[in-house]
Each structure stands twice: as C-alpha cells, then as structure tokens.
Scaffold this motif. Sequence first.
Motif, short mmCIF file in Angstrom:
data_model
loop_
_atom_site.label_atom_id
_atom_site.label_comp_id
_atom_site.label_asym_id
_atom_site.label_seq_id
_atom_site.Cartn_x
_atom_site.Cartn_y
_atom_site.Cartn_z
N HIS A 1 -23.29 88.80 63.91
CA HIS A 1 -23.06 87.49 63.30
C HIS A 1 -22.53 87.58 61.88
O HIS A 1 -21.98 86.61 61.34
CB HIS A 1 -24.33 86.63 63.34
N ASP A 2 -22.67 88.76 61.24
CA ASP A 2 -22.14 88.90 59.88
C ASP A 2 -20.67 89.33 59.86
O ASP A 2 -20.11 89.56 58.79
CB ASP A 2 -23.00 89.87 59.07
N GLY A 3 -20.07 89.44 61.04
CA GLY A 3 -18.65 89.79 61.11
C GLY A 3 -18.36 91.22 61.51
O GLY A 3 -17.22 91.56 61.84
N ARG A 4 -19.35 92.08 61.46
CA ARG A 4 -19.13 93.47 61.90
C ARG A 4 -18.77 93.47 63.38
O ARG A 4 -19.32 92.70 64.16
CB ARG A 4 -20.37 94.32 61.65
N GLU A 5 -17.88 94.39 63.75
CA GLU A 5 -17.37 94.39 65.11
C GLU A 5 -17.13 95.82 65.58
O GLU A 5 -16.63 96.66 64.84
CB GLU A 5 -16.08 93.58 65.18
N LEU A 6 -17.53 96.08 66.81
CA LEU A 6 -17.27 97.37 67.44
C LEU A 6 -16.53 97.13 68.75
O LEU A 6 -16.86 96.20 69.50
CB LEU A 6 -18.58 98.12 67.72
N ARG A 7 -15.55 97.96 69.02
CA ARG A 7 -14.70 97.77 70.18
C ARG A 7 -14.78 98.97 71.12
O ARG A 7 -14.63 100.12 70.69
CB ARG A 7 -13.25 97.56 69.74
N TYR A 8 -15.05 98.70 72.40
CA TYR A 8 -14.98 99.74 73.43
C TYR A 8 -13.66 99.56 74.16
O TYR A 8 -13.43 98.54 74.81
CB TYR A 8 -16.15 99.60 74.41
N ASP A 9 -12.80 100.53 74.04
CA ASP A 9 -11.49 100.46 74.67
C ASP A 9 -11.41 101.42 75.85
O ASP A 9 -11.63 102.62 75.71
CB ASP A 9 -10.38 100.81 73.66
N GLN A 10 -11.14 100.85 76.99
CA GLN A 10 -10.89 101.62 78.21
C GLN A 10 -9.73 100.94 78.91
O GLN A 10 -9.65 99.71 78.96
CB GLN A 10 -12.12 101.62 79.12
N ALA A 11 -8.81 101.72 79.41
CA ALA A 11 -7.66 101.14 80.09
C ALA A 11 -8.13 100.24 81.23
O ALA A 11 -9.01 100.62 82.02
CB ALA A 11 -6.75 102.24 80.62
N ALA A 12 -7.55 99.06 81.31
CA ALA A 12 -7.89 98.17 82.42
C ALA A 12 -7.48 98.82 83.73
O ALA A 12 -6.45 99.49 83.82
CB ALA A 12 -7.18 96.83 82.24
N GLY A 13 -8.28 98.63 84.73
CA GLY A 13 -8.00 99.24 86.03
C GLY A 13 -8.60 98.42 87.15
O GLY A 13 -9.20 97.36 86.91
N ALA A 14 -8.46 98.91 88.35
CA ALA A 14 -9.01 98.21 89.51
C ALA A 14 -9.73 99.23 90.40
O ALA A 14 -10.32 100.19 89.92
CB ALA A 14 -7.90 97.48 90.25
N HIS A 15 -9.66 99.03 91.71
CA HIS A 15 -10.45 99.84 92.63
C HIS A 15 -10.08 101.32 92.57
O HIS A 15 -10.97 102.19 92.65
CB HIS A 15 -10.28 99.30 94.04
N LEU A 16 -8.81 101.64 92.46
CA LEU A 16 -8.39 103.03 92.41
C LEU A 16 -9.07 103.77 91.26
O LEU A 16 -9.52 104.90 91.40
CB LEU A 16 -6.87 103.12 92.27
N GLU A 17 -9.15 103.09 90.12
CA GLU A 17 -9.71 103.73 88.92
C GLU A 17 -11.23 103.63 88.86
O GLU A 17 -11.86 104.29 88.02
CB GLU A 17 -9.13 103.06 87.66
N GLY A 18 -11.86 102.84 89.74
CA GLY A 18 -13.29 102.61 89.58
C GLY A 18 -14.21 102.98 90.72
O GLY A 18 -15.36 103.35 90.48
N LEU A 19 -13.76 102.91 91.98
CA LEU A 19 -14.68 103.12 93.10
C LEU A 19 -15.24 104.54 93.16
O LEU A 19 -16.33 104.76 93.69
CB LEU A 19 -13.99 102.78 94.42
N HIS A 20 -14.50 105.50 92.63
CA HIS A 20 -14.96 106.89 92.72
C HIS A 20 -16.25 107.13 91.96
O HIS A 20 -17.02 108.04 92.30
CB HIS A 20 -13.87 107.84 92.21
N PHE A 21 -16.52 106.33 90.92
CA PHE A 21 -17.74 106.55 90.14
C PHE A 21 -18.99 106.33 90.99
O PHE A 21 -19.98 107.07 90.85
CB PHE A 21 -17.76 105.63 88.92
N GLU A 22 -18.97 105.33 91.86
CA GLU A 22 -20.15 105.10 92.70
C GLU A 22 -20.32 106.22 93.73
O GLU A 22 -21.44 106.65 94.00
CB GLU A 22 -20.09 103.73 93.38
N ALA A 23 -19.22 106.69 94.29
CA ALA A 23 -19.31 107.78 95.27
C ALA A 23 -19.88 109.04 94.63
O ALA A 23 -20.74 109.72 95.21
CB ALA A 23 -17.94 108.06 95.87
N ALA A 24 -19.40 109.38 93.44
CA ALA A 24 -19.88 110.57 92.75
C ALA A 24 -21.35 110.42 92.36
O ALA A 24 -22.14 111.37 92.49
CB ALA A 24 -19.03 110.84 91.51
N ALA A 25 -21.73 109.23 91.88
CA ALA A 25 -23.12 109.00 91.49
C ALA A 25 -24.05 109.12 92.69
O ALA A 25 -25.14 109.71 92.59
CB ALA A 25 -23.26 107.63 90.85
#
Length: 348
Positions: A279-303
């Motif tokens: 609320h005091d204006g400090r800001e942190l940004r998490y940058d990750q390239a936007a993606g869809a199923h190709l870039e994301g479904l493998h994480f659940e399989a590996a986990a």
Amino acid sequence: MSIFPDALPESRVPDSRDAPVLNWGIAGPGWIAERFIESVRAHTHQNLAAVGSRSAARAADFSAKHSVPASHGSYKELAQDPNVDIVYVATPHPHHFDVAMTAIESGKHVLIEKPMGITATEVAAIIKAADAHQVFAAEAMWTFFLPKFDVITQLLEAGALGELVTVAAEYGEYFEPDHRIFDQDLAGGPLLDLGTYPLAFVSRVMGAPDTVAAIGTQHPTGVNGQLSALLRFAGGGHGTVNTHLHNFTPTTALITGTEATLHIDGPFNMPGGFTLRHHDGRELRYDQAAGAHLEGLHFEAAAVARCIAQGLTQAPQRPLADTLMTLELADEIRRQIGVTLPETTTRK
C-alpha cells in the motif's frame, strides 16, 4: 502485520526432466489428452505406454497418430495393462468416476482431469478407494503445479499481504455452438469446466466458506450460461467468482490483504506473471513468459512422478482435501442455481 519482502522468493519447482520416469496410460483420446502428450514429450522423460477408449478403433487411431505403443478398446483393458503404472483420466467429465475407479481397483495410480468427479460424493468415493488400494490419486488441476504458484504459496505462508480480506477470480470463454460444453448429458455449462479454476483458486487461498450466495442465468441451449458467487469466510474475508460461456474475459485473479495486493495476470490459471504491490507503493514483479498447455501440463506430470517415487499417495500441490472442498462448493452453487447433473454411474 505483513512481512513485505525485499525480493520475491525463488520457485522451488525442479526441472521436469529430472523427475523419475513412469509408464503412463491415457484414458480418453481427446483434445486434453493430446495437449498432455505434447507437453510431457516436450519437457519430460515420462513414457507414454498405452491409450484406452471405449472404441477400439478410436484408441488405435490415437495410438498411431501420437506414436503410443499400445491401444486398448476398453478402460478395463487399459487398467489391466501390466506395462502401465499410472492412468491419466482424460475422458469427458461424467466418465471420470467410473474410469478412475476401474484403474484404482486394478491397482493403478491415477491422475484425473479436473474436476476429479462431477459431485463431492464421487470425489469422496475415489479418495476412499485410492486409500483402500494404497495407490496415488490426484486431480489434474495443473495451475497449482506451476512455478508461479509455488512463489505465491511462499508469499502467502510468509504473510506478505497481511490479513487476507478479498479474493476474486473470473473465467469466461467463447465456444462454438457444437462444443460439448453445451451438452447437458456431458454436465455442460461453465461450472465444472471453466468455473473449477476460480473456485479452486479462491478456496485454496481462503479455505472453505461459511456462507455462499450464488446466482445463475440459463443459456439458450438449456445448460447454465453464467453464474456468479459471493463467498464469506471465517474472520470476515470475502471471495467473488464469475464464469460464463458467452465470450473471452481477461481471466485474472486478485488477492487483497490489509498490507498488500497480489494481481495475477490473465489467464491466471496458466503460465505467466503477477505483481505484488504494497500500500505504500513498493512493488515486486514476477515475470514468466505467458504460455498455455504445452508450457504448463508437464509440471503436474513430473510432480506426480516424484510423489509416487517418494511413496506419497497424494500431491501436496493439490491435496485431496482441497479437491473435495472445491466440489462441495460447486455442489452448493449448483443447488442454489438449480442445475442438475446427468446420472453418470451404476456404482452409487
């Protein structure tokens, strides 16, 4: 009091290629199964051993198209394949229960597409059966396996936002008229398809609500076309959810605390970034390239592969109690807006 960090924590999600290898059987040769195969092959060393369908011809066609070694003309045959360690249940929603139970009763681990069942009763029965057979079971709510959600989890556990007061999430999408989502016999409507994402997100952050107020509007096809829910949680926190079939929305999510706000870029359920703002204006940004199923479904399989190698019977990223809580919430919303579901099984 918040503990606003000087920097965001690092994701603890390992490289998917480092996961132990399982032999996967694919139940349901459809669109999401194709996306799963593409992602797993691109980012892991997991082995796709077999595919099963109620149609032997469809299973064979899928097997040939995707170079899967074995095909089976029934889900029972797939579950009994000795070369299969785990069954990925990717059938239409009303068939998740029977297919998952067939696999579990054959001693196979299961990763079941969301929703795990179309009612909390089905989910509870799957959990009970998996425990009785001592096999792994998880809902494939892939969002919570993404690296960005591990970072968000760490921030919430550290109290970086202060006391949580509001969580909001929405998901709207356009579908062609012949899409299965308009089929009442396939549990059509947005709730169990799109709506599981915001419902799961809000309940993951806030827990189970003590008050639910839902409204819905019917689509011309007869299924529910839009629903909204206002949730109240112990301590006074609120949650809001909206989902519909009419058009695309930003699909963003927001967690507001007394000290800071976390805004997840849309679509919030897929790979991408977020902003944490004090609320005091400090800001942190998490940058990750936007993606869809190709870039994301493998994480659940590996986990899942890591969990099974460690002897776990559920995934900490998506505990079975959380899956059950989401379906209990969905059941209450359905009750309030008057949505009925098709009979899906003779097991009950």
